[in-house]
Design an enzyme around this catalytic site. Structure first.
Site, PDB file in Angstrom:
ATOM      1  CD1 TRP A   1      -2.401  -1.764   0.144  1.00  0.00           C
ATOM      2  CD2 TRP A   1      -3.274  -0.794   1.962  1.00  0.00           C
ATOM      3  NE1 TRP A   1      -3.628  -2.326   0.357  1.00  0.00           N
ATOM      4  CE2 TRP A   1      -4.193  -1.744   1.476  1.00  0.00           C
ATOM      5  CE3 TRP A   1      -3.600  -0.070   3.106  1.00  0.00           C
ATOM      6  CZ2 TRP A   1      -5.422  -1.973   2.091  1.00  0.00           C
ATOM      7  CZ3 TRP A   1      -4.824  -0.306   3.723  1.00  0.00           C
ATOM      8  CH2 TRP A   1      -5.725  -1.237   3.209  1.00  0.00           C
ATOM      9  CE  LYS A   2       4.396   1.796  -4.255  1.00  0.00           C
ATOM     10  NZ  LYS A   2       5.420   2.195  -5.192  1.00  0.00           N
TER      11      LYS A   2
ATOM     12  CG  HIS B   1       9.906  -0.730  -1.905  1.00  0.00           C
ATOM     13  ND1 HIS B   1      10.019   0.454  -2.586  1.00  0.00           N
ATOM     14  CD2 HIS B   1       8.893  -1.419  -2.492  1.00  0.00           C
ATOM     15  CE1 HIS B   1       9.098   0.470  -3.558  1.00  0.00           C
ATOM     16  NE2 HIS B   1       8.410  -0.652  -3.519  1.00  0.00           N
TER      17      HIS B   1
ATOM     18  CD  GLU C   1       9.034  -4.165  -6.009  1.00  0.00           C
ATOM     19  OE1 GLU C   1       7.838  -4.348  -6.232  1.00  0.00           O
ATOM     20  OE2 GLU C   1       9.439  -3.271  -5.263  1.00  0.00           O
TER      21      GLU C   1
ATOM     22  N   GLY D   1       5.725   2.134 -10.235  1.00  0.00           N
ATOM     23  CA  GLY D   1       4.859   3.312 -10.217  1.00  0.00           C
ATOM     24  C   GLY D   1       4.902   4.128 -11.500  1.00  0.00           C
TER      25      GLY D   1
ATOM     26  CB  SER E   1       3.760  -0.948 -13.752  1.00  0.00           C
ATOM     27  OG  SER E   1       4.283   0.286 -13.314  1.00  0.00           O
TER      28      SER E   1
HETATM   29  C1  PEP Z   1       5.907  -1.468  -5.433  1.00  0.00           C
HETATM   30  O1  PEP Z   1       5.785  -0.426  -4.834  1.00  0.00           O
HETATM   31  O2  PEP Z   1       6.490  -2.424  -4.899  1.00  0.00           O
HETATM   32  C2  PEP Z   1       5.375  -1.554  -6.792  1.00  0.00           C
HETATM   33  C3  PEP Z   1       5.640  -2.618  -7.521  1.00  0.00           C
HETATM   34  O3  PEP Z   1       4.593  -0.504  -7.203  1.00  0.00           O
HETATM   35  P1  PEP Z   1       3.718  -0.444  -8.560  1.00  0.00           P
HETATM   36  O4  PEP Z   1       2.984  -1.741  -8.694  1.00  0.00           O
HETATM   37  O5  PEP Z   1       2.812   0.724  -8.360  1.00  0.00           O
HETATM   38  O6  PEP Z   1       4.681  -0.234  -9.690  1.00  0.00           O
END
Ligand code: PEP
Length: 261
Positions: free
Chosen positions: A14-15, A99, A171, A177, A217
């Protein structure tokens, strides 16, 4: 995915979003959309302030909870920090460490990330260790070298025999994002490379037991093809995890990807 050897996990990050008073409405909507028969684990990694509220709101729904960061220290004069002990006392199961936003804004290094992963493991929880390259590193052909280094650094803090209790999330920073996703082939190749690093360091059994998630994303439109890659064992979902319908459709995509495998 390879359900024979490891778990498939869809985890929402959720951040820093929603306030506690919005959590119940979210939970009601999620309960309505989430498939009842699930073929994967589902987890929500939320701000510390929301964990208890969300757990209560979603009790009996087979959802794991967790946090997005943790202190590497045990206890004491570390104003503002939250320890692994505190999270385990709240029955958190997963904790994200490393992260890219924590690396960027809070100064996490590959070594503090390793310390945090060890702290989480030490309290019986599961660290989700994030690794991934920047756009410049990708364009310079350094993707695998850089992620290999990050994995090795984190692994140096993980005791032998504990590999089954960690999760790695690949990631790519340029995909987080941004709406720009790594292609299934690009993401699958790096996740296979991460597993090869695990195999070289800890052996084939350990390597095949580690769930490796893709994050960046992921959405209902691209989830199925990403999850069809043999070394992608789930997703770490940011933006889409705040939309109950989208998040649930990603959970559905696990079953669709498995049907095609
Ligand atoms: C994340 O914050 O770990 C992430 C993958 O964000 P998003 O899916 O929005 O790119």
């Amino acid at each position: 995915m390879n359900k024979k050897y490891r778990k498939t996990i869809i985890a929402g990050n959720w951040k820093m979003n929603l306030v506690p008073s919005e959590v119940k409405a979210f939970a009601d909507e999620l309960r309505a959309f989430l498939p009842k028969a699930r073929t994967c684990e589902v987890a929500l990694l939320v701000p510390y302030t929301h964990i208890s509220t969300l757990r209560r709101a979603l009790k009996d729904n087979r959802i794991g909870f967790g946090a997005q960061d943790v202190s590497a220290r045990d206890k004491g004069a570390y104003t503002g920090e939250v320890s692994a002990d505190m999270l385990s006392d709240m029955n958190a199961h997963y904790v994200i460490v490393g992260h890219s936003e924590c690396r960027q804004y809070h100064g996490d290094t590959d070594f503090t990330v390793g310390e945090k992963a060890a702290a989480v493991l030490g309290k019986g929880m599961c660290p989700i260790i994030c690794v991934g390259e920047s756009l410049e590193q990708r364009e310079r052909g350094l993707t695998m070298a850089y992620t290999t280094y990050q994995v090795l650094a984190a692994l140096s803090y993980i005791p032998e025999g504990k590999e089954r209790q960690i999760v790695i999330a690949y990631e790519p920073i340029w995909a987080i994002g941004t709406g720009r996703t790594a292609s299934p082939e690009e993401a699958g190749e790096v996740c296979a490379g991460i597993r090869a690093v695990l195999r070289a360091k800890r052996g084939a059994r350990a390597a095949r037991s580690v769930s490796i998630l893709y994050g960046g994303s992921m959405n209902p439109g691209n989830a199925k093809t990403l999850l069809s890659m043999p070394d992608i064992d789930g997703g770490l979902i940011g933006g889409a995890s705040l939309k109950p319908r989208d998040f649930s459709q990603i959970v559905d995509a696990v079953a669709l990807a498995a049907q095609e495998a």
